[in-house]
Design a protein around this motif. Structure first.
Motif, short mmCIF file in Angstrom:
data_model
loop_
_atom_site.label_atom_id
_atom_site.label_comp_id
_atom_site.label_asym_id
_atom_site.label_seq_id
_atom_site.Cartn_x
_atom_site.Cartn_y
_atom_site.Cartn_z
N VAL A 36 -31.95 35.91 100.22
CA VAL A 36 -32.27 36.94 101.22
C VAL A 36 -32.89 38.15 100.57
O VAL A 36 -33.93 38.66 101.02
CB VAL A 36 -31.01 37.32 102.03
N GLU A 37 -32.30 38.65 99.49
CA GLU A 37 -32.85 39.84 98.82
C GLU A 37 -34.23 39.54 98.24
O GLU A 37 -35.14 40.38 98.32
CB GLU A 37 -31.91 40.34 97.73
N ALA A 38 -34.43 38.36 97.67
CA ALA A 38 -35.75 38.00 97.14
C ALA A 38 -36.78 38.00 98.27
O ALA A 38 -37.87 38.55 98.13
CB ALA A 38 -35.69 36.62 96.47
N PHE A 39 -36.42 37.40 99.40
CA PHE A 39 -37.30 37.36 100.57
C PHE A 39 -37.62 38.77 101.04
O PHE A 39 -38.77 39.10 101.33
CB PHE A 39 -36.62 36.55 101.68
N MET A 40 -36.61 39.63 101.12
CA MET A 40 -36.82 41.00 101.58
C MET A 40 -37.69 41.79 100.62
O MET A 40 -38.51 42.61 101.03
CB MET A 40 -35.47 41.70 101.80
N ARG A 41 -37.54 41.57 99.34
CA ARG A 41 -38.40 42.26 98.36
C ARG A 41 -39.86 41.88 98.57
O ARG A 41 -40.74 42.73 98.50
CB ARG A 41 -37.97 41.93 96.93
N VAL A 42 -40.08 40.60 98.80
CA VAL A 42 -41.45 40.13 99.04
C VAL A 42 -41.99 40.78 100.31
O VAL A 42 -43.12 41.28 100.35
CB VAL A 42 -41.49 38.59 99.11
N ARG A 43 -41.19 40.81 101.34
CA ARG A 43 -41.61 41.40 102.61
C ARG A 43 -41.88 42.90 102.45
O ARG A 43 -42.89 43.41 102.93
CB ARG A 43 -40.55 41.15 103.68
N ARG A 44 -40.97 43.61 101.79
CA ARG A 44 -41.15 45.06 101.59
C ARG A 44 -42.37 45.37 100.75
O ARG A 44 -42.94 46.46 100.85
CB ARG A 44 -39.90 45.67 100.94
N ALA A 45 -42.78 44.43 99.92
CA ALA A 45 -43.97 44.63 99.08
C ALA A 45 -45.26 44.50 99.89
O ALA A 45 -46.34 44.75 99.38
CB ALA A 45 -43.98 43.64 97.92
N GLY A 46 -45.13 44.11 101.16
CA GLY A 46 -46.32 44.03 102.01
C GLY A 46 -46.83 42.64 102.24
O GLY A 46 -47.81 42.44 102.96
N PHE A 47 -46.21 41.66 101.62
CA PHE A 47 -46.61 40.27 101.86
C PHE A 47 -46.01 39.81 103.18
O PHE A 47 -45.12 40.44 103.73
CB PHE A 47 -46.16 39.37 100.71
N LYS A 48 -46.50 38.71 103.69
CA LYS A 48 -46.04 38.18 104.97
C LYS A 48 -45.42 36.80 104.78
O LYS A 48 -45.99 35.78 105.17
CB LYS A 48 -47.21 38.08 105.96
N PRO A 49 -44.24 36.74 104.16
CA PRO A 49 -43.63 35.42 103.94
C PRO A 49 -43.11 34.83 105.25
O PRO A 49 -42.63 35.56 106.13
CB PRO A 49 -42.47 35.74 102.99
N SER A 50 -43.21 33.53 105.37
CA SER A 50 -42.67 32.85 106.55
C SER A 50 -41.21 32.51 106.28
O SER A 50 -40.73 32.60 105.13
CB SER A 50 -43.46 31.57 106.83
N LEU A 51 -40.51 32.10 107.32
CA LEU A 51 -39.13 31.67 107.12
C LEU A 51 -39.04 30.45 106.22
O LEU A 51 -38.02 30.23 105.56
CB LEU A 51 -38.46 31.38 108.47
N ASN A 52 -40.12 29.67 106.13
CA ASN A 52 -40.11 28.54 105.20
C ASN A 52 -39.89 29.01 103.77
O ASN A 52 -39.24 28.33 102.99
CB ASN A 52 -41.41 27.74 105.30
N MET A 53 -40.42 30.19 103.43
CA MET A 53 -40.19 30.70 102.08
C MET A 53 -38.71 31.03 101.89
O MET A 53 -38.14 30.77 100.84
CB MET A 53 -41.04 31.93 101.78
N LEU A 54 -38.09 31.60 102.91
CA LEU A 54 -36.66 31.90 102.84
C LEU A 54 -35.87 30.61 102.59
O LEU A 54 -35.00 30.56 101.71
CB LEU A 54 -36.21 32.56 104.15
#
Length: 123
Positions: free
Chosen positions: A35-53
């Protein structure tokens, strides 16, 4: 030297995003969790999908991302939603001004006819 992030489910694009947010090794990912890894990616401005989670969780559990149980997926999504709710609101940016097109003329070229009819258009 630590081994670069090479884990199941983590492709080149995801690995690049993770590197850019400071998660370079398997130990880094284990330390923060999916979750934290996913949120870091999101906060960095990328648009990860739930598949990445799900892929991150699968990498941590050493299983294919599609094998992450549905109940665990729901927990992950709920955790991401809770973490997202804690984020500060986006900075208010003013709307962009209307786009205008400016036509430049070559020196010595005749002004456009519509400019000749306007006061000051034939100076």
């Amino acid at each position: 030297m630590t081994e670069p992030l090479k884990m199941r489910n983590i492709g080149p694009k995801s690995a690049a995003w993770l590197r850019q947010v400071g998660l370079r090794t398997e130990a880094d990912l284990v330390a923060v969790g999916a979750v934290e890894a996913f949120m870091r990616v999101r906060r960095a401005g990328f648009k990860p999908s739930l598949n990445m989670l799900y892929a991150l969780e699968g990498a941590l559990q050493d299983c294919h991302w599609q094998d992450v149980p549905e109940a665990r997926r729901a927990e992950l999504v709920a955790a991401v939603e809770a973490a997202t709710a804690e984020l500060p609101p986006p900075r208010g940016r003013p709307a962009a001004a209307p786009v205008t097109t400016t036509h430049h003329q070559d020196e010595g070229a005749m002004p456009a006819p519509e400019l000749l009819d306007r006061p000051g258009g034939d100076d």
